[in-house]
Scaffold this motif. Sequence first.
Motif, mmCIF file in Angstrom:
data_model
loop_
_atom_site.group_PDB
_atom_site.id
_atom_site.type_symbol
_atom_site.label_atom_id
_atom_site.label_comp_id
_atom_site.label_asym_id
_atom_site.label_seq_id
_atom_site.Cartn_x
_atom_site.Cartn_y
_atom_site.Cartn_z
ATOM 1 N N ASP A 2 21.211 62.730 102.305
ATOM 2 C CA ASP A 2 20.620 61.750 103.206
ATOM 3 C C ASP A 2 21.462 61.647 104.476
ATOM 4 N N SER A 76 15.066 52.734 102.808
ATOM 5 C CA SER A 76 14.245 53.806 102.267
ATOM 6 C C SER A 76 15.139 55.017 102.079
ATOM 7 N N SER A 77 15.033 55.667 100.955
ATOM 8 C CA SER A 77 15.860 56.840 100.702
ATOM 9 C C SER A 77 14.952 58.058 100.499
ATOM 10 N N PRO A 78 15.512 59.261 100.518
ATOM 11 C CA PRO A 78 14.667 60.445 100.337
ATOM 12 C C PRO A 78 13.929 60.453 98.998
ATOM 13 N N ARG A 80 13.057 57.632 97.304
ATOM 14 C CA ARG A 80 12.245 56.429 97.150
ATOM 15 C C ARG A 80 11.926 55.861 98.526
ATOM 16 N N ARG A 81 10.799 56.275 99.034
ATOM 17 C CA ARG A 81 10.363 55.791 100.344
ATOM 18 C C ARG A 81 9.802 54.385 100.213
ATOM 19 N N TRP A 82 10.068 53.553 101.237
ATOM 20 C CA TRP A 82 9.604 52.172 101.219
ATOM 21 C C TRP A 82 8.798 51.922 102.486
ATOM 22 N N TYR A 83 7.492 51.711 102.309
ATOM 23 C CA TYR A 83 6.590 51.468 103.419
ATOM 24 C C TYR A 83 6.154 50.011 103.395
ATOM 25 N N SER A 102 10.293 53.343 110.965
ATOM 26 C CA SER A 102 9.761 54.587 111.502
ATOM 27 C C SER A 102 8.241 54.472 111.447
ATOM 28 N N GLU A 121 7.615 53.064 107.670
ATOM 29 C CA GLU A 121 8.679 53.223 106.688
ATOM 30 C C GLU A 121 9.897 52.413 107.115
ATOM 31 N N VAL A 123 13.485 52.029 107.476
ATOM 32 C CA VAL A 123 14.592 52.986 107.499
ATOM 33 C C VAL A 123 15.885 52.336 107.059
#
Length: 127
Positions: A2, A76-78, A80-83, A102, A121, A123
Amino acid sequence: MDTVANMLTSLVNAQRADKKRVAVPYSAFNHRLLQMLQEKGFIASVRVQESPRSKLVVTLLYDDRTPKISGVKRLSSPGRRWYAAHNEIPYSYQGFGMIVLSTSQGLVDQDRARREKIGGELVCAIW
């Protein structure tokens, strides 16, 4: 790996060690994020150092030897994305700092995202 979390951790660690500058690996996303931090007054400046492996050289900002960045959190991590929609964006810590999103319109802070009603997302959070 990351790269955003690596860059944010490098900034915080350099400020805790009272460094004046820190170099982080170049990426277009990191460059735009650092430009945003410069606009918001968290860092003094950022420049690209051209070499076979380009780097971003960040000049850190202090307030009477107190670092401007006291903490960061990668939301948000690669893996576990958090939108979040514009009405689901969390508020920054006790009104200080900012949350970076983002979006389809590029990187924005939580105030602009709420004002323009755009989601994206989450970030990181910086305070």
